[in-house]
Motif scaffolding. Structure first.
Motif, PDB file in Angstrom:
ATOM      1  N   ALA A  52     -84.041 -54.957  58.631  1.00 23.29           N
ATOM      2  CA  ALA A  52     -83.423 -53.775  58.382  1.00 23.29           C
ATOM      3  C   ALA A  52     -83.683 -53.758  57.035  1.00 23.29           C
ATOM      4  O   ALA A  52     -83.915 -52.448  56.528  1.00 23.29           O
ATOM      5  CB  ALA A  52     -81.972 -54.128  58.595  1.00 23.29           C
ATOM      6  N   LEU A  53     -83.677 -54.633  56.151  1.00 23.64           N
ATOM      7  CA  LEU A  53     -83.882 -54.569  54.615  1.00 23.64           C
ATOM      8  C   LEU A  53     -85.432 -54.066  54.485  1.00 23.64           C
ATOM      9  O   LEU A  53     -85.505 -52.985  53.727  1.00 23.64           O
ATOM     10  CB  LEU A  53     -83.812 -55.779  54.120  1.00 23.64           C
ATOM     11  N   GLU A  54     -86.298 -54.457  55.168  1.00 24.51           N
ATOM     12  CA  GLU A  54     -87.615 -53.910  55.070  1.00 24.51           C
ATOM     13  C   GLU A  54     -87.617 -52.271  55.419  1.00 24.51           C
ATOM     14  O   GLU A  54     -88.564 -51.753  54.745  1.00 24.51           O
ATOM     15  CB  GLU A  54     -88.577 -54.829  55.922  1.00 24.51           C
ATOM     16  N   SER A  55     -87.056 -52.129  56.348  1.00 23.55           N
ATOM     17  CA  SER A  55     -87.108 -50.639  56.566  1.00 23.55           C
ATOM     18  C   SER A  55     -86.444 -49.702  55.874  1.00 23.55           C
ATOM     19  O   SER A  55     -87.059 -48.592  55.419  1.00 23.55           O
ATOM     20  CB  SER A  55     -86.351 -50.479  58.032  1.00 23.55           C
ATOM     21  N   VAL A  56     -85.188 -50.292  55.138  1.00 22.29           N
ATOM     22  CA  VAL A  56     -84.735 -49.444  54.060  1.00 22.29           C
ATOM     23  C   VAL A  56     -85.783 -49.396  52.794  1.00 22.29           C
ATOM     24  O   VAL A  56     -86.034 -48.303  52.170  1.00 22.29           O
ATOM     25  CB  VAL A  56     -83.511 -50.057  53.350  1.00 22.29           C
ATOM     26  N   ALA A  57     -86.540 -50.666  52.406  1.00 19.85           N
ATOM     27  CA  ALA A  57     -87.359 -50.501  51.317  1.00 19.85           C
ATOM     28  C   ALA A  57     -88.688 -49.719  51.766  1.00 19.85           C
ATOM     29  O   ALA A  57     -89.064 -48.901  50.910  1.00 19.85           O
ATOM     30  CB  ALA A  57     -87.839 -51.963  50.940  1.00 19.85           C
ATOM     31  N   ALA A  58     -88.988 -49.746  53.030  1.00 22.35           N
ATOM     32  CA  ALA A  58     -90.151 -48.855  53.278  1.00 22.35           C
ATOM     33  C   ALA A  58     -89.850 -47.449  53.207  1.00 22.35           C
ATOM     34  O   ALA A  58     -90.734 -46.397  52.887  1.00 22.35           O
ATOM     35  CB  ALA A  58     -90.695 -49.261  54.750  1.00 22.35           C
ATOM     36  N   ALA A  59     -88.661 -46.994  53.802  1.00 21.96           N
ATOM     37  CA  ALA A  59     -88.242 -45.788  53.758  1.00 21.96           C
ATOM     38  C   ALA A  59     -88.183 -44.961  52.248  1.00 21.96           C
ATOM     39  O   ALA A  59     -88.647 -44.001  51.931  1.00 21.96           O
ATOM     40  CB  ALA A  59     -86.792 -45.325  54.643  1.00 21.96           C
ATOM     41  N   CYS A  60     -87.404 -45.847  51.407  1.00 22.69           N
ATOM     42  CA  CYS A  60     -87.391 -45.395  50.059  1.00 22.69           C
ATOM     43  C   CYS A  60     -88.541 -45.328  49.322  1.00 22.69           C
ATOM     44  O   CYS A  60     -88.834 -44.174  48.775  1.00 22.69           O
ATOM     45  CB  CYS A  60     -86.278 -46.361  49.306  1.00 22.69           C
ATOM     46  N   THR A  61     -89.465 -46.209  49.516  1.00 27.45           N
ATOM     47  CA  THR A  61     -90.776 -46.103  48.595  1.00 27.45           C
ATOM     48  C   THR A  61     -91.480 -45.331  49.288  1.00 27.45           C
ATOM     49  O   THR A  61     -92.432 -44.481  48.615  1.00 27.45           O
ATOM     50  CB  THR A  61     -91.244 -47.777  48.617  1.00 27.45           C
ATOM     51  N   GLY A  62     -91.644 -45.015  50.495  1.00 30.76           N
ATOM     52  CA  GLY A  62     -92.467 -43.995  51.145  1.00 30.76           C
ATOM     53  C   GLY A  62     -92.227 -42.591  50.891  1.00 30.76           C
ATOM     54  O   GLY A  62     -92.930 -41.625  50.799  1.00 30.76           O
ATOM     55  N   ALA A  63     -90.721 -42.477  50.284  1.00 28.64           N
ATOM     56  CA  ALA A  63     -90.257 -41.191  50.190  1.00 28.64           C
ATOM     57  C   ALA A  63     -90.401 -40.873  48.583  1.00 28.64           C
ATOM     58  O   ALA A  63     -90.085 -39.845  48.081  1.00 28.64           O
ATOM     59  CB  ALA A  63     -88.984 -40.810  50.562  1.00 28.64           C
ATOM     60  N   GLY A  64     -90.603 -41.990  48.026  1.00 32.45           N
ATOM     61  CA  GLY A  64     -90.744 -41.960  46.536  1.00 32.45           C
ATOM     62  C   GLY A  64     -89.216 -41.901  45.857  1.00 32.45           C
ATOM     63  O   GLY A  64     -88.980 -41.269  44.838  1.00 32.45           O
ATOM     64  N   CYS A  65     -88.267 -42.386  46.599  1.00 37.17           N
ATOM     65  CA  CYS A  65     -87.050 -42.376  46.233  1.00 37.17           C
ATOM     66  C   CYS A  65     -86.437 -43.504  45.685  1.00 37.17           C
ATOM     67  O   CYS A  65     -86.366 -44.375  46.150  1.00 37.17           O
ATOM     68  CB  CYS A  65     -86.036 -41.806  47.483  1.00 37.17           C
ATOM     69  N   PRO A  66     -85.686 -43.404  44.625  1.00 40.73           N
ATOM     70  CA  PRO A  66     -84.943 -44.335  43.782  1.00 40.73           C
ATOM     71  C   PRO A  66     -83.925 -44.988  44.507  1.00 40.73           C
ATOM     72  O   PRO A  66     -83.191 -44.289  45.416  1.00 40.73           O
ATOM     73  CB  PRO A  66     -84.427 -43.826  42.660  1.00 40.73           C
ATOM     74  N   ALA A  67     -83.517 -46.288  44.404  1.00 40.51           N
ATOM     75  CA  ALA A  67     -82.494 -46.805  45.146  1.00 40.51           C
ATOM     76  C   ALA A  67     -81.561 -47.554  44.160  1.00 40.51           C
ATOM     77  O   ALA A  67     -82.108 -48.539  43.501  1.00 40.51           O
ATOM     78  CB  ALA A  67     -83.002 -47.785  46.496  1.00 40.51           C
ATOM     79  N   LEU A  68     -80.434 -47.340  44.076  1.00 41.46           N
ATOM     80  CA  LEU A  68     -79.150 -48.179  43.584  1.00 41.46           C
ATOM     81  C   LEU A  68     -78.316 -48.923  44.531  1.00 41.46           C
ATOM     82  O   LEU A  68     -77.550 -48.139  45.190  1.00 41.46           O
ATOM     83  CB  LEU A  68     -78.254 -47.478  42.647  1.00 41.46           C
ATOM     84  N   LEU A  69     -78.605 -50.219  44.609  1.00 38.13           N
ATOM     85  CA  LEU A  69     -77.866 -50.872  45.687  1.00 38.13           C
ATOM     86  C   LEU A  69     -77.010 -52.073  44.918  1.00 38.13           C
ATOM     87  O   LEU A  69     -77.622 -53.026  44.185  1.00 38.13           O
ATOM     88  CB  LEU A  69     -79.120 -51.639  46.475  1.00 38.13           C
ATOM     89  N   THR A  70     -75.896 -51.961  44.937  1.00 38.94           N
ATOM     90  CA  THR A  70     -74.828 -52.513  44.257  1.00 38.94           C
ATOM     91  C   THR A  70     -73.920 -53.762  45.035  1.00 38.94           C
ATOM     92  O   THR A  70     -73.769 -53.392  46.067  1.00 38.94           O
ATOM     93  CB  THR A  70     -73.738 -51.675  43.518  1.00 38.94           C
ATOM     94  N   LEU A  71     -73.529 -54.616  44.119  1.00 38.13           N
ATOM     95  CA  LEU A  71     -72.439 -55.499  44.623  1.00 38.13           C
ATOM     96  C   LEU A  71     -73.192 -56.440  45.867  1.00 38.13           C
ATOM     97  O   LEU A  71     -72.557 -56.558  46.891  1.00 38.13           O
ATOM     98  CB  LEU A  71     -71.121 -54.786  44.959  1.00 38.13           C
ATOM     99  N   SER A  72     -74.150 -56.971  45.730  1.00 37.09           N
ATOM    100  CA  SER A  72     -74.728 -58.007  46.729  1.00 37.09           C
ATOM    101  C   SER A  72     -74.198 -59.533  46.151  1.00 37.09           C
ATOM    102  O   SER A  72     -74.359 -59.652  45.015  1.00 37.09           O
ATOM    103  CB  SER A  72     -76.371 -57.721  46.949  1.00 37.09           C
ATOM    104  N   VAL A  73     -73.538 -60.051  47.298  1.00 38.68           N
ATOM    105  CA  VAL A  73     -73.281 -61.422  47.101  1.00 38.68           C
ATOM    106  C   VAL A  73     -74.620 -62.383  46.593  1.00 38.68           C
ATOM    107  O   VAL A  73     -75.318 -62.109  47.070  1.00 38.68           O
ATOM    108  CB  VAL A  73     -72.454 -62.042  48.018  1.00 38.68           C
ATOM    109  N   THR A  74     -74.212 -63.179  45.585  1.00 40.77           N
ATOM    110  CA  THR A  74     -75.090 -64.123  45.304  1.00 40.77           C
ATOM    111  C   THR A  74     -74.972 -65.666  45.811  1.00 40.77           C
ATOM    112  O   THR A  74     -75.697 -66.445  45.540  1.00 40.77           O
ATOM    113  CB  THR A  74     -75.371 -64.234  43.665  1.00 40.77           C
ATOM    114  N   GLY A  75     -73.802 -65.802  46.269  1.00 44.03           N
ATOM    115  CA  GLY A  75     -73.554 -66.964  46.827  1.00 44.03           C
ATOM    116  C   GLY A  75     -72.804 -67.857  45.797  1.00 44.03           C
ATOM    117  O   GLY A  75     -72.546 -69.164  46.114  1.00 44.03           O
ATOM    118  N   ARG A  76     -72.534 -67.516  44.740  1.00 45.36           N
ATOM    119  CA  ARG A  76     -71.931 -68.428  43.646  1.00 45.36           C
ATOM    120  C   ARG A  76     -70.515 -67.726  43.317  1.00 45.36           C
ATOM    121  O   ARG A  76     -70.032 -66.515  43.065  1.00 45.36           O
ATOM    122  CB  ARG A  76     -72.598 -68.184  42.317  1.00 45.36           C
ATOM    123  N   VAL A  77     -69.559 -68.531  43.309  1.00 48.65           N
ATOM    124  CA  VAL A  77     -68.189 -68.575  43.081  1.00 48.65           C
ATOM    125  C   VAL A  77     -67.667 -69.436  42.327  1.00 48.65           C
ATOM    126  O   VAL A  77     -67.777 -70.830  42.416  1.00 48.65           O
ATOM    127  CB  VAL A  77     -67.210 -68.418  44.469  1.00 48.65           C
TER     128      VAL A  77
END
Length: 295
Positions: free
Chosen positions: A142-167
């Protein structure tokens, strides 16, 4: 995004409870390169046939990302609020701001859809794709599909608040590491034959966008919980420990006492928590091998 027991979920009460912490955590440093890119985009890419920026918010929930970002970007904006939950879409449609940073109009429509069909063709004319607390719920495909769609359309992506596993919890407890490891394993679980990325999402997204010629900038965006955020801290604690117990049932006996100790410290105002996240800005362009700027 997870619900109170650590499973993917979009309960409106949970979204409402976390909105202030989300807003405080998002990295404002990414807004300048984003504004510069949007201002420099040629008219067809920038306007997409409408009067203003066209912004598609994936997994929009109640439109918290739109409420945070729309008032920080200048110029007229048209938001497409996309989610697979019709109840949340009703709320999202009515809660967007009506004006941008410079007072110009903001409009919004909703789109009932998931990410499965996202393509570059669908993003034609889109100025920006956004998402919040979404990447860690995706599979690699699914992530590859999002990246392919955005780059294929030349569209920037702002993707926030992804967990890192550190607490980080203060004061520390001997069981912190075991609970954290079990929770992270839960975030990476296989569900319905789909393996979720969990804390690996930012690294996977960076690689996917850079491989397709985008420049990627990341910045930390930690939740700082405690004090005025005690209600969110309590809800988060119950979900964090609950998901850890679900992943490792052998922790159940110890986890019960652990949760009790942590909730007592929270109620007494003695507990602070840093839940680490990362914000990512991907700027598609000419092939730029290795174009990654870390936090």
């Amino acid at each position: 995004m997870t619900d109170a027991v650590g499973r993917p979920g979009f309960c409106p009460k949970w979204l409402e409870l976390r909105e202030r912490a989300d807003a405080a955590a998002r990295a404002p440093e990414l807004l300048r390169p984003l504004r510069d890119r949007l201002a420099a985009a040629p008219a067809p890419e920038r306007f997409g046939g409408t009067d203003g920026l066209v912004i598609r918010d994936l997994g929009c929930g109640t439109a918290a990302m739109g409420r945070w970002l729309a008032v920080r970007l200048p110029g007229p904006q048209h938001w497409v609020l996309q989610d697979h939950d019709p109840v949340l879409l009703v709320q999202a449609a009515h809660r967007m701001p009506s004006s941008a940073a410079d007072g110009r109009p903001v409009t919004a429509v909703t789109a009932y859809a998931d990410l499965a069909g996202l393509t570059a063709a669908e993003l034609a004319g889109t100025s920006l794709v956004t998402a919040s607390a979404l990447l860690d719920l995706l599979t690699r495909d699914a992530l590859e599909s999002v990246a392919a769609a955005c780059t294929g359309a030349g569209c920037p992506a702002l993707l926030t608040l992804s967990v890192t596993g550190r607490v980080e919890l203060t004061p520390a407890d001997p069981l912190d590491a075991a609970v954290s490891a079990a929770f992270n394993a839960h975030q990476r679980r296989t569900e319905g034959g789909r393996r979720l990325l969990g804390p690996d999402a930012v690294a996977a997204a960076t690689e996917a966008f850079v491989r397709r010629g985008a420049r990627v900038v990341t910045r930390p965006s930690p939740w700082r919980l405690g004090g005025p955020e005690s209600a969110l801290t309590e809800r988060w604690l119950r979900g964090w420990v609950g998901a850890a117990r679900e992943q490792r049932p052998e922790l159940a006996a110890e986890a019960e006492g652990y949760l009790r100790r942590r909730l007592e410290a929270c109620a007494a105002g003695e507990l602070t928590v840093a839940v680490h996240h990362t914000d990512l800005l991907a700027l598609p362009g000419p092939s730029l091998p290795g174009a990654f700027v870390a936090a």
